[in-house]
Design an enzyme around this catalytic site. Structure first.
Site, PDB file in Angstrom:
ATOM      1  CG  ASN A 150      -1.945   1.419   1.493  1.00 46.53           C
ATOM      2  OD1 ASN A 150      -1.557   2.059   1.092  1.00 46.53           O
ATOM      3  ND2 ASN A 150      -3.355   1.004   1.748  1.00 46.53           N
TER       4      ASN A 150
ATOM      5  CG  ASP B  32      -4.452  -5.567   9.513  1.00 44.99           C
ATOM      6  OD1 ASP B  32      -4.441  -5.846   8.021  1.00 44.99           O
ATOM      7  OD2 ASP B  32      -4.680  -6.629  10.218  1.00 44.99           O
TER       8      ASP B  32
HETATM    9  P1  IMP Z   1      -5.328  -2.915   6.061  1.00 47.30           P
HETATM   10  O1  IMP Z   1      -5.546  -4.582   6.148  1.00 47.30           O
HETATM   11  O2  IMP Z   1      -4.384  -2.130   7.728  1.00 47.30           O
HETATM   12  O3  IMP Z   1      -4.495  -2.967   5.086  1.00 47.30           O
HETATM   13  O4  IMP Z   1      -6.086  -1.884   6.464  1.00 47.30           O
HETATM   14  C1  IMP Z   1      -7.311  -1.963   6.215  1.00 47.30           C
HETATM   15  C2  IMP Z   1      -8.657  -1.630   5.762  1.00 47.30           C
HETATM   16  O5  IMP Z   1      -8.796  -0.379   6.704  1.00 47.30           O
HETATM   17  C3  IMP Z   1      -8.228  -0.638   4.728  1.00 47.30           C
HETATM   18  O6  IMP Z   1      -8.327  -1.546   3.187  1.00 47.30           O
HETATM   19  C4  IMP Z   1      -8.260   1.022   4.419  1.00 47.30           C
HETATM   20  O7  IMP Z   1      -9.694   0.731   4.162  1.00 47.30           O
HETATM   21  C5  IMP Z   1      -9.148   1.036   6.178  1.00 47.30           C
HETATM   22  N1  IMP Z   1      -7.712   1.799   6.492  1.00 47.30           N
HETATM   23  C6  IMP Z   1      -6.121   1.589   6.709  1.00 47.30           C
HETATM   24  N2  IMP Z   1      -5.954   2.311   7.231  1.00 47.30           N
HETATM   25  C7  IMP Z   1      -6.268   3.585   7.358  1.00 47.30           C
HETATM   26  C8  IMP Z   1      -6.165   5.012   7.292  1.00 47.30           C
HETATM   27  O8  IMP Z   1      -5.140   5.700   7.435  1.00 47.30           O
HETATM   28  N3  IMP Z   1      -7.440   5.988   6.743  1.00 47.30           N
HETATM   29  C9  IMP Z   1      -8.624   5.747   5.946  1.00 47.30           C
HETATM   30  N4  IMP Z   1      -8.420   4.011   5.858  1.00 47.30           N
HETATM   31  C10 IMP Z   1      -7.500   3.389   6.621  1.00 47.30           C
END
Ligand code: IMP
Length: 191
Positions: free
Chosen positions: A9, A68
């Protein structure tokens, strides 16, 4: 010190690079030549972060970290939480996830929520976890075009803009990820 950040990401990479600076050499998965999408099969942020960093450490033997993050909404008993990326179903877009969130919150008075980030770092085979939390509110309509994920509908406590209306520097004044990363940097500095 060379550190692999186990993510694909680019938004997360930019946010974290702004905190880590040049003191550590941060390599993304792509820069480390690793072309995999690490699964997030667990039901806690801690277990998913751990799985990601352990996978990369096993593959490379290089110090690494992962994170995460989930949006935990009080009136939805902490959902979408660990399921934030797949809230509207597997392979759903940020927009579809936001739509589902706004529908589920439509009849709720309490719109308080928090982002929670868990960082797992592995140095010389030993894992340490850090957490960062940003409290705030989910608003009823999207505002702003920056950032990613739920940024257009989240206003952190003490601000009057959504994360998507903020520059990276402004978001990092409040951000869950920034807070967790600062703890990581403090830990790396005393090694
Ligand atoms: P991940 O599994 O850590 O990649 O994040 C899960 C989901 O949370 C992502 O697909 C985003 O939709 C949301 N997310 C994570 N970090 C942020 C942030 O800083 N702002 C907004 N949405 C976030």
């Amino acid at each position: 010190m060379k550190l692999i950040f186990a993510t694909n990401n680019q938004h997360k990479v930019e946010e974290i690079r702004a905190v880590i600076g040049d003191k550590f050499e941060l390599l993304t998965l792509q820069e480390a030549g690793i072309d995999i999408d690490i699964p997030e099969p667990h039901d806690t942020l801690e277990a998913n972060a751990s799985e990601k960093s352990k996978t990369i450490y096993r593959m490379t033997g290089t110090s690494c970290f992962s994170e995460d993050t989930g949006l935990e909404v009080a009136a939805l008993n902490g959902e979408p939480g660990v399921k934030s990326a797949r809230y509207a179903g597997d392979d759903r877009s940020f927009d579809q996830n936001i739509d589902k969130l706004l529908i589920n919150l439509a009849a709720k008075e309490d719109r308080s929520a928090r982002f929670r980030t868990v960082v797992s770092v592995i140095i010389d085979g030993k894992e340490t976890l850090f957490e960062g939390i940003c409290e705030g509110t989910v608003i009823k309509e999207r505002r702003g075009g920056k950032g990613f994920g739920y940024d257009p509908v989240f206003i952190p406590a003490g601000a009057d803009k959504t994360f998507a209306e903020m520059t990276l520097e402004e978001k990092n004044l409040f951000s869950h990820r920034k807070k967790a990363t600062e703890k990581l940097v403090a830990f790396l500095n005393i090694l």
